[in-house]
Design a protein around this motif. Structure first.
Motif, PDB file in Angstrom:
ATOM      1  N   GLY A 140      12.258  25.854  25.064  1.00  0.00           N
ATOM      2  CA  GLY A 140      11.577  26.244  23.842  1.00  0.00           C
ATOM      3  C   GLY A 140      12.181  25.391  22.748  1.00  0.00           C
ATOM      4  O   GLY A 140      12.141  24.164  22.800  1.00  0.00           O
ATOM      5  N   ALA A 141      12.793  26.048  21.757  1.00  0.00           N
ATOM      6  CA  ALA A 141      13.459  25.294  20.702  1.00  0.00           C
ATOM      7  C   ALA A 141      14.673  24.530  21.229  1.00  0.00           C
ATOM      8  O   ALA A 141      15.044  23.484  20.693  1.00  0.00           O
ATOM      9  CB  ALA A 141      13.886  26.245  19.579  1.00  0.00           C
ATOM     10  N   HIS A 142      15.287  25.063  22.293  1.00  0.00           N
ATOM     11  CA  HIS A 142      16.442  24.391  22.918  1.00  0.00           C
ATOM     12  C   HIS A 142      15.930  23.605  24.123  1.00  0.00           C
ATOM     13  O   HIS A 142      15.559  24.171  25.145  1.00  0.00           O
ATOM     14  CB  HIS A 142      17.460  25.437  23.373  1.00  0.00           C
ATOM     15  CG  HIS A 142      18.778  24.861  23.797  1.00  0.00           C
ATOM     16  ND1 HIS A 142      18.903  23.924  24.802  1.00  0.00           N
ATOM     17  CD2 HIS A 142      20.036  25.098  23.350  1.00  0.00           C
ATOM     18  CE1 HIS A 142      20.177  23.611  24.953  1.00  0.00           C
ATOM     19  NE2 HIS A 142      20.878  24.317  24.082  1.00  0.00           N
ATOM     20  N   GLU A 143      15.911  22.290  23.984  1.00  0.00           N
ATOM     21  CA  GLU A 143      15.346  21.448  25.042  1.00  0.00           C
ATOM     22  C   GLU A 143      16.361  21.085  26.114  1.00  0.00           C
ATOM     23  O   GLU A 143      15.976  20.665  27.204  1.00  0.00           O
ATOM     24  CB  GLU A 143      14.740  20.184  24.433  1.00  0.00           C
ATOM     25  CG  GLU A 143      13.527  20.465  23.553  1.00  0.00           C
ATOM     26  CD  GLU A 143      12.858  19.200  23.069  1.00  0.00           C
ATOM     27  OE1 GLU A 143      13.559  18.166  22.913  1.00  0.00           O
ATOM     28  OE2 GLU A 143      11.637  19.231  22.851  1.00  0.00           O
ATOM     29  N   GLY A 144      17.641  21.222  25.809  1.00  0.00           N
ATOM     30  CA  GLY A 144      18.668  20.865  26.785  1.00  0.00           C
ATOM     31  C   GLY A 144      19.653  19.881  26.202  1.00  0.00           C
ATOM     32  O   GLY A 144      19.937  19.886  24.999  1.00  0.00           O
ATOM     33  N   PHE A 145      20.206  19.023  27.061  1.00  0.00           N
ATOM     34  CA  PHE A 145      21.191  18.035  26.600  1.00  0.00           C
ATOM     35  C   PHE A 145      20.619  17.182  25.474  1.00  0.00           C
ATOM     36  O   PHE A 145      19.501  16.681  25.563  1.00  0.00           O
ATOM     37  CB  PHE A 145      21.576  17.072  27.731  1.00  0.00           C
ATOM     38  CG  PHE A 145      22.171  17.713  28.946  1.00  0.00           C
ATOM     39  CD1 PHE A 145      23.333  18.468  28.867  1.00  0.00           C
ATOM     40  CD2 PHE A 145      21.576  17.539  30.190  1.00  0.00           C
ATOM     41  CE1 PHE A 145      23.892  19.039  29.992  1.00  0.00           C
ATOM     42  CE2 PHE A 145      22.125  18.096  31.326  1.00  0.00           C
ATOM     43  CZ  PHE A 145      23.280  18.856  31.233  1.00  0.00           C
TER      44      PHE A 145
ATOM     45  N   VAL B  16      14.650  33.899  26.179  1.00  0.00           N
ATOM     46  CA  VAL B  16      15.889  33.874  25.402  1.00  0.00           C
ATOM     47  C   VAL B  16      15.519  33.549  23.957  1.00  0.00           C
ATOM     48  O   VAL B  16      15.699  32.416  23.488  1.00  0.00           O
ATOM     49  CB  VAL B  16      16.889  32.854  25.975  1.00  0.00           C
ATOM     50  CG1 VAL B  16      18.233  32.966  25.256  1.00  0.00           C
ATOM     51  CG2 VAL B  16      17.083  33.052  27.478  1.00  0.00           C
ATOM     52  N   GLY B  17      14.956  34.520  23.282  1.00  0.00           N
ATOM     53  CA  GLY B  17      14.515  34.321  21.910  1.00  0.00           C
ATOM     54  C   GLY B  17      13.598  33.116  21.805  1.00  0.00           C
ATOM     55  O   GLY B  17      12.782  32.857  22.704  1.00  0.00           O
ATOM     56  N   PRO B  18      13.740  32.337  20.721  1.00  0.00           N
ATOM     57  CA  PRO B  18      12.903  31.136  20.576  1.00  0.00           C
ATOM     58  C   PRO B  18      13.425  29.939  21.361  1.00  0.00           C
ATOM     59  O   PRO B  18      12.788  28.888  21.387  1.00  0.00           O
ATOM     60  CB  PRO B  18      12.989  30.853  19.071  1.00  0.00           C
ATOM     61  CG  PRO B  18      14.349  31.341  18.696  1.00  0.00           C
ATOM     62  CD  PRO B  18      14.610  32.557  19.552  1.00  0.00           C
ATOM     63  N   HIS B  19      14.587  30.105  22.001  1.00  0.00           N
ATOM     64  CA  HIS B  19      15.263  28.967  22.615  1.00  0.00           C
ATOM     65  C   HIS B  19      14.585  28.490  23.899  1.00  0.00           C
ATOM     66  O   HIS B  19      14.604  27.296  24.229  1.00  0.00           O
ATOM     67  CB  HIS B  19      16.723  29.317  22.904  1.00  0.00           C
ATOM     68  CG  HIS B  19      17.448  29.835  21.708  1.00  0.00           C
ATOM     69  ND1 HIS B  19      17.703  29.058  20.600  1.00  0.00           N
ATOM     70  CD2 HIS B  19      17.976  31.060  21.433  1.00  0.00           C
ATOM     71  CE1 HIS B  19      18.356  29.776  19.691  1.00  0.00           C
ATOM     72  NE2 HIS B  19      18.529  30.998  20.181  1.00  0.00           N
ATOM     73  N   GLY B  20      14.019  29.401  24.675  1.00  0.00           N
ATOM     74  CA  GLY B  20      13.391  29.044  25.936  1.00  0.00           C
ATOM     75  C   GLY B  20      13.441  30.214  26.897  1.00  0.00           C
ATOM     76  O   GLY B  20      13.689  31.359  26.499  1.00  0.00           O
ATOM     77  N   SER B  21      13.228  29.932  28.174  1.00  0.00           N
ATOM     78  CA  SER B  21      13.273  30.953  29.218  1.00  0.00           C
ATOM     79  C   SER B  21      14.184  30.480  30.336  1.00  0.00           C
ATOM     80  O   SER B  21      14.219  29.286  30.655  1.00  0.00           O
ATOM     81  CB  SER B  21      11.872  31.216  29.781  1.00  0.00           C
ATOM     82  OG  SER B  21      11.010  31.704  28.772  1.00  0.00           O
ATOM     83  N   MET B  22      14.916  31.426  30.947  1.00  0.00           N
ATOM     84  CA  MET B  22      15.857  31.064  31.990  1.00  0.00           C
ATOM     85  C   MET B  22      15.781  32.032  33.155  1.00  0.00           C
ATOM     86  O   MET B  22      15.258  33.144  33.035  1.00  0.00           O
ATOM     87  CB  MET B  22      17.285  31.008  31.458  1.00  0.00           C
ATOM     88  CG  MET B  22      17.865  32.323  30.946  1.00  0.00           C
ATOM     89  SD  MET B  22      18.593  33.391  32.240  1.00  0.00           S
ATOM     90  CE  MET B  22      19.960  32.368  32.779  1.00  0.00           C
ATOM     91  N   MET B  23      16.281  31.574  34.281  1.00  0.00           N
ATOM     92  CA  MET B  23      16.440  32.402  35.460  1.00  0.00           C
ATOM     93  C   MET B  23      17.555  31.799  36.284  1.00  0.00           C
ATOM     94  O   MET B  23      17.951  30.641  36.074  1.00  0.00           O
ATOM     95  CB  MET B  23      15.149  32.454  36.288  1.00  0.00           C
ATOM     96  CG  MET B  23      14.717  31.108  36.851  1.00  0.00           C
ATOM     97  SD  MET B  23      13.301  31.189  37.964  1.00  0.00           S
ATOM     98  CE  MET B  23      14.053  31.974  39.383  1.00  0.00           C
TER      99      MET B  23
END
Length: 263
Positions: free
Chosen positions: A124-129, A101-108
């Motif tokens: 990635g750049a988005h770590e979560g809460f 998901v761009g630089p934000h991270g990976s999801m499934m």
């Protein structure tokens, strides 16, 4: 070092038919504000409480019209491809293959052996809460299923989860610990649960006043599935937003009784 240990809940989001209506509902209920959703990411819109990321809303994607509104729970992964392999190996199903998901991270997304759908997030750049366990933010989550045999073996095989049985003869409930800390749980749906209630992830949001939050839900056009009740973990209720997405609210400061830990 990752912000969340592998196997811990790290994010939640809700798919809703009407994004603006969702923003109005949750903004008033939880005091959330919202960023400007990016068109490149399906107008995925992050919710903030006091400037900190707490959740996200997004409209039903094109081609998925008719899908019921729902909250989704994501578990942290250090290696999403490895997690996908473990899911398959231990009886689960990969619903959406791992994607960047761009630089934000990976999801499934995946489905456990009991039929509950959950997400996996590799930061990635988005770590979560950025905020949790405080009013207006994530407080707890449970995977609710009808059959537990495959499920109870599945999650500790996929993630570094230690299960601890809680409850008495009337409740089949297991708390999952990661690095010695309770992070989520598995709840067996009781006999008599309507067939219309599928296995699912139940997300709890912290509030200052459970009964007051339920009143606000009703005023905003939502519904109450389970009226406020006391527990050793806090006073809670199960509700729906005005579009039908179910979630729970809990005041963890208002507790009654002691948890029953099975030997």
């Amino acid at each position: 070092m990752a912000a969340f240990p592998e196997g811990a809940p790290c994010w939640v989001d809700a798919m809703v038919p009407d994004l603006e209506a969702g923003k109005r509902f949750y903004g008033e209920l939880f005091g959330w504000t919202f960023d400007q959703g990016e068109a490149d990411y399906g107008h995925y819109t992050q919710a903030l409480r006091d400037g900190q990321r707490v959740a996200a809303l997004y409209p039903v994607p094109e081609g998925m019209e008719g899908m019921p509104p729902a909250w989704s729970l994501y578990f942290a992964s250090d290696d999403i491809e490895r997690t996908a392999g473990r899911i398959r190996e231990h009886g689960g199903e990969v619903v959406t293959e791992p994607m960047q998901v761009g630089p934000h991270g990976s999801m499934m997304t995946a489905k456990d052996p009991g039929g509950a759908v959950f997400g996996v997030w590799q930061a990635g750049a988005h770590e979560g809460f950025e905020r949790q366990y405080q009013p207006g933010s994530f407080g707890w989550a449970e995977i609710s299923v009808r059959e537990t045999k495959g499920v109870d073996a599945f999650y500790p095989a996929v993630f570094p989860i230690e299960p601890v049985a809680y409850g008495d003869d009337s409740v089949d409930f297991v708390v999952w610990q990661v690095a010695g800390k309770p992070v989520a749980g598995r709840f067996k749906l009781p006999e008599g649960t309507p067939d219309s209630v599928p296995p699912h992830a139940m997300v709890y949001f912290v509030v200052d006043d459970c009964d007051g939050a339920v009143g606000t839900v009703r005023r905003l056009g939502g519904a109450v599935r389970v009226d406020p009740q006391d527990s050793p973990y806090g006073r809670f209720a199960i509700v729906e937003d005005q579009q039908g997405a179910a979630f729970s609210v809990i005041d963890p400061r208002t507790t009654v009784g002691e948890p029953e830990v099975q030997g």
